[in-house]
Design a protein around this motif. Structure first.
Motif, PDB file in Angstrom:
ATOM      1  N   LYS A 166       1.012  -1.261   0.048  1.00  0.00           N
ATOM      2  CA  LYS A 166      -0.071   0.012   0.103  1.00  0.00           C
ATOM      3  C   LYS A 166       0.744   1.172   0.086  1.00  0.00           C
ATOM      4  O   LYS A 166       0.616   2.303  -0.528  1.00  0.00           O
ATOM      5  CB  LYS A 166      -0.756  -0.095   1.362  1.00  0.00           C
ATOM      6  CG  LYS A 166      -2.155   0.878   0.982  1.00  0.00           C
ATOM      7  CD  LYS A 166      -2.980  -0.053   0.095  1.00  0.00           C
ATOM      8  CE  LYS A 166      -4.140   0.955  -0.204  1.00  0.00           C
ATOM      9  NZ  LYS A 166      -4.355   1.452  -1.581  1.00  0.00           N
ATOM     10  N   ALA A 167       1.877   1.228   0.445  1.00  0.00           N
ATOM     11  CA  ALA A 167       2.911   2.321   0.609  1.00  0.00           C
ATOM     12  C   ALA A 167       4.405   1.942   0.808  1.00  0.00           C
ATOM     13  O   ALA A 167       4.931   0.888   1.120  1.00  0.00           O
ATOM     14  CB  ALA A 167       2.354   3.252   1.768  1.00  0.00           C
ATOM     15  N   ILE A 168       5.339   2.856  -0.124  1.00  0.00           N
ATOM     16  CA  ILE A 168       6.680   2.734   0.053  1.00  0.00           C
ATOM     17  C   ILE A 168       7.239   3.930   0.547  1.00  0.00           C
ATOM     18  O   ILE A 168       6.701   5.105   0.062  1.00  0.00           O
ATOM     19  CB  ILE A 168       7.317   2.410  -1.322  1.00  0.00           C
ATOM     20  CG1 ILE A 168       6.531   1.301  -2.019  1.00  0.00           C
ATOM     21  CG2 ILE A 168       8.682   2.166  -1.378  1.00  0.00           C
ATOM     22  CD1 ILE A 168       6.697   1.383  -3.909  1.00  0.00           C
ATOM     23  N   TYR A 229       2.076   6.634  -1.006  1.00  0.00           N
ATOM     24  CA  TYR A 229       0.984   5.848  -0.652  1.00  0.00           C
ATOM     25  C   TYR A 229      -0.122   5.832  -1.836  1.00  0.00           C
ATOM     26  O   TYR A 229      -0.360   6.864  -2.357  1.00  0.00           O
ATOM     27  CB  TYR A 229       0.214   6.722   0.708  1.00  0.00           C
ATOM     28  CG  TYR A 229      -1.024   6.081   1.039  1.00  0.00           C
ATOM     29  CD1 TYR A 229      -1.061   5.024   1.709  1.00  0.00           C
ATOM     30  CD2 TYR A 229      -2.247   6.854   0.621  1.00  0.00           C
ATOM     31  CE1 TYR A 229      -2.395   4.383   1.753  1.00  0.00           C
ATOM     32  CE2 TYR A 229      -3.544   6.004   0.847  1.00  0.00           C
ATOM     33  CZ  TYR A 229      -3.466   4.857   1.470  1.00  0.00           C
ATOM     34  OH  TYR A 229      -4.716   4.210   1.766  1.00  0.00           O
ATOM     35  N   PHE A 230      -0.388   4.508  -1.938  1.00  0.00           N
ATOM     36  CA  PHE A 230      -1.379   4.469  -3.179  1.00  0.00           C
ATOM     37  C   PHE A 230      -2.855   4.628  -2.674  1.00  0.00           C
ATOM     38  O   PHE A 230      -2.957   3.899  -1.835  1.00  0.00           O
ATOM     39  CB  PHE A 230      -0.908   3.116  -3.928  1.00  0.00           C
ATOM     40  CG  PHE A 230       0.375   2.857  -4.453  1.00  0.00           C
ATOM     41  CD1 PHE A 230       0.484   3.533  -5.588  1.00  0.00           C
ATOM     42  CD2 PHE A 230       1.367   2.540  -3.765  1.00  0.00           C
ATOM     43  CE1 PHE A 230       1.878   3.705  -6.375  1.00  0.00           C
ATOM     44  CE2 PHE A 230       2.645   2.681  -4.565  1.00  0.00           C
ATOM     45  CZ  PHE A 230       2.674   3.218  -5.682  1.00  0.00           C
ATOM     46  N   PRO A 231      -3.668   5.237  -3.670  1.00  0.00           N
ATOM     47  CA  PRO A 231      -5.012   5.370  -2.998  1.00  0.00           C
ATOM     48  C   PRO A 231      -5.710   4.415  -3.472  1.00  0.00           C
ATOM     49  O   PRO A 231      -5.499   3.338  -4.188  1.00  0.00           O
ATOM     50  CB  PRO A 231      -5.359   6.633  -3.624  1.00  0.00           C
ATOM     51  CG  PRO A 231      -4.626   6.516  -4.871  1.00  0.00           C
ATOM     52  CD  PRO A 231      -3.416   5.985  -4.815  1.00  0.00           C
ATOM     53  N   SER A 232      -7.120   4.072  -2.820  1.00  0.00           N
ATOM     54  CA  SER A 232      -8.184   3.296  -3.380  1.00  0.00           C
ATOM     55  C   SER A 232      -7.647   1.790  -3.087  1.00  0.00           C
ATOM     56  O   SER A 232      -6.841   1.422  -2.580  1.00  0.00           O
ATOM     57  CB  SER A 232      -8.747   3.862  -4.562  1.00  0.00           C
ATOM     58  OG  SER A 232      -9.752   2.921  -4.980  1.00  0.00           O
ATOM     59  N   ILE A 265       8.277  -0.499   4.158  1.00  0.00           N
ATOM     60  CA  ILE A 265       7.311  -1.107   3.432  1.00  0.00           C
ATOM     61  C   ILE A 265       5.862  -1.296   4.331  1.00  0.00           C
ATOM     62  O   ILE A 265       6.035  -1.968   5.437  1.00  0.00           O
ATOM     63  CB  ILE A 265       7.602  -2.337   2.554  1.00  0.00           C
ATOM     64  CG1 ILE A 265       9.100  -2.325   1.948  1.00  0.00           C
ATOM     65  CG2 ILE A 265       6.458  -3.263   1.935  1.00  0.00           C
ATOM     66  CD1 ILE A 265       8.869  -1.847   0.510  1.00  0.00           C
ATOM     67  N   PHE A 266       4.786  -0.800   3.710  1.00  0.00           N
ATOM     68  CA  PHE A 266       3.532  -0.966   4.272  1.00  0.00           C
ATOM     69  C   PHE A 266       2.676  -2.093   3.443  1.00  0.00           C
ATOM     70  O   PHE A 266       2.402  -1.463   2.347  1.00  0.00           O
ATOM     71  CB  PHE A 266       2.771   0.179   4.322  1.00  0.00           C
ATOM     72  CG  PHE A 266       3.735   1.328   5.192  1.00  0.00           C
ATOM     73  CD1 PHE A 266       4.552   2.082   4.892  1.00  0.00           C
ATOM     74  CD2 PHE A 266       3.489   1.494   6.603  1.00  0.00           C
ATOM     75  CE1 PHE A 266       5.363   3.035   5.505  1.00  0.00           C
ATOM     76  CE2 PHE A 266       3.887   2.462   7.384  1.00  0.00           C
ATOM     77  CZ  PHE A 266       5.181   3.063   6.648  1.00  0.00           C
TER      78      PHE A 266
END
Ligand code: HEC
Length: 518
Positions: A166-168, A229-232, A265-266
């Motif tokens: 979901k996020a880097i 952070y990538f949405p949706s 990393i998330f």
């Protein structure tokens, strides 16, 4: 009479604007600097001097005024009048004028009691607790010989299952020298092989990885870039058994410097991710006026175009050339001739590159054409020319070669995509909440106030007020509460004046805050 009145009014307004125009650090400047400069200009970050208080900033007052007027600071390459991008670092004309006026008026401090406090800048992570941290296995020693170093490190993930992400967040270790990082994913083992052939940790490579890995441009970072952070329902993937390749640029330094950088990393904790960001590119294969050769002593502009085969939502863009590149302009023309500006970098700077994200997804129907123009100045008058006298330059991965590449991050279009914001504010689903009781505000308190707390999981809680001897004087809440943030109204006038403690007992864990009642 009328004339007199007018005269008086003018005099008055003149005086008024003069009083208004007194600019001070406490009044106007500190908040601009803390928002736009101190994120980099503080200890441990990349700005060469700190601006964390009046003394530090006023010592550089005239230099600050100069760098904001010339728009050298804050660093931001794309033209904000051409297109808007996420995390834009641009001062408004009014903010620039405020700083200029401040310095012209003698860089006064103003009333220290009115100064805004230094914000609580994030450390370790901008996003919260990562699920995994992928770190360099050893520190790398960057020589103090005043030259750039481009080095690839191979970081094993040791993952035995593929993970959606979901996020880097790239965390530069030594911020004095780490100047950009391009990340790739490798399942071929070639990265490891190259590392073993080059003495020392990692291997030297100017741009890219020296071979085509499984995923070429997984992520790109430049100083000041926010966590991605990538949405949706959009995300990335980290395949089982993968190595993360990190191509690092270390800026010249007169002293040897050690670096050990890492990547937070998330994972996709709530199984939201159903679409992976894909990367495509415009390269010399797309040129309308190739071949990609820049003869000595010439300036050449190359134009390429790329037809979008099926409808997509564009997330990000990453133009890339080397040292003699001078500018980039990229735009899309939808069927029906509707033009969408994507990015304009009027003064390309190799030292500030990485993926730029759009504030919202950009919908591009099938048969949209994306045009990319880039100029190269191969004359001796270009101070960035690596050759003196100039030599013919063509495609290659070396410092003295050139590139014409523009990467695009996208997903296949889905209905509603144009409403998705890529803002980093929307981090639901990755923030790992800590259980805590917030400081009481206002404090000293009089009358109604709200007491805030948050829980990382469902818990049996008890929120109460005790006096300094530990005797409970008010019970505010007791019972089962959901994870997340909660506000509890409380009327403090029921208590006698004095000092109390507010206590949150969440499943045995006790958090305390002081409360002074007037
Ligand atoms: C994204 C990080 C970043 C931000 C934000 C930033 N700076 Fe900088 N600043 C740097 C770096 C890196 C350097 C040193 C490299 C350089 O000069 O290009 C620098 C150098 C400077 C210098 C010295 C210039 C010189 O010629 O040596 C001044 C003055 C300065 N910054 C002021 C500011 C001010 C004022 C702001 C806010 C309006 C600001 N900076 C915002 C990263 C930043």
């Amino acid at each position: 009479m009328k004339k007199l009145l007018l005269c008086g009014a003018l005099l008055f307004s003149g005086l008024f604007t003069q009083i208004q125009a007194q600019v001070t650090w406490a009044g106007q400047v500190a908040s601009i600097v803390y928002q736009h400069c101190t994120p980099c200009h503080r200890p441990g970050e990349i700005g060469p001097m700190p601006f964390t208080n009046y003394q530090e900033a006023s010592a550089y007052a005239s230099m600050i005024s100069f760098t904001v007027q010339t728009r050298y600071m804050p660093p931001w390459q794309p033209d904000p009048n051409y297109s808007h991008l996420l995390g834009e670092r641009v001062l408004s004309q009014q903010e620039v004028q405020t700083i200029v006026d401040w310095v012209q008026q003698g860089a006064q401090r103003g009333n220290p009691a009115a100064e805004p406090p230094l914000p609580n800048y994030p450390s370790g992570s901008q996003l919260g607790q990562p699920d995994t941290v992928i770190s360099m296995a050893q520190s790398y020693l960057h020589q103090g010989n005043n030259t750039d170093m481009y080095r690839v490190f191979v970081l094993p993930t040791n993952l035995n299952e593929t993970k959606k992400i979901k996020a880097i967040e790239f965390r530069a270790g030594n911020k004095k020298v780490v100047h950009h990082a391009i990340l790739g994913i490798d399942l071929t083992g070639q990265g490891r092989q190259r590392d073993s052939l080059d003495p020392g940790y990692g291997y030297t490579q100017f741009f890219g990885f020296g071979f085509t890995p499984t995923e070429d441009n997984w992520y790109g970072w430049a100083p000041g870039a926010a966590a991605k952070y990538f949405p949706s329902n959009i995300g990335k993937q980290l395949p089982a058994g993968a190595d993360v390749l990190v191509q690092m640029h270390y800026a010249p330094s007169s002293l040897p410097e050690l670096d050990s950088s890492s990547i937070n990393i998330f994972y996709d904790r709530n199984n939201q991710v159903t679409r992976l960001e894909q990367i495509t590119e415009i390269s010399p294969l797309n040129l309308m006026n190739g071949p990609f050769v820049i003869p000595a002593n010439q300036v050449r502009t190359f134009r390429g175009r790329f037809r979008v085969p099926s409808e997509v939502s564009l997330l990000s863009i990453f133009p890339h050339s080397h040292l003699i590149g001078t500018d980039w302009k990229v735009y899309a023309v939808r069927p029906g001739n509707d033009t969408v500006n994507l990015i304009n970098i009027p003064q390309w700077d190799f030292n500030w590159q990485g993926f730029y994200y759009f504030p919202r997804l950009i919908r591009l129907p099938a048969n949209t054409w994306i045009y990319a123009e880039a100029t190269y100045d191969n004359r001796a008058s270009n101070p960035n020319n690596p050759n003196n006298p100039p030599q013919q330059i063509t495609w290659g991965e070396g410092t003295t070669d050139e590139m014409y590449l523009c990467y695009f991050g996208y997903v296949p279009y889905q209905a509603g995509d144009e409403n998705i914001a890529l803002s980093t504010e929307d981090r639901t689903g990755i923030l790992k909440l800590q259980t805590k009781l917030y400081p009481i505000y206002p404090n000293p308190a009089r009358g109604e106030l709200n007491i805030g707390f948050q829980l990382n999981q469902t818990a049996d809680i008890r929120l109460s007020v005790v006096d300094l001897r530990g005797r409970e004087v008010a019970e505010l809440r007791a019972g089962k509460f959901e994870p997340g943030q909660h506000l509890v109204p409380f009327n403090s006038s029921q208590l006698a004046s004095g000092t109390y403690l507010v206590q949150l007992n969440a499943g045995g864990k006790v958090e305390t805050q002081k409360l002074v009642v007037e």
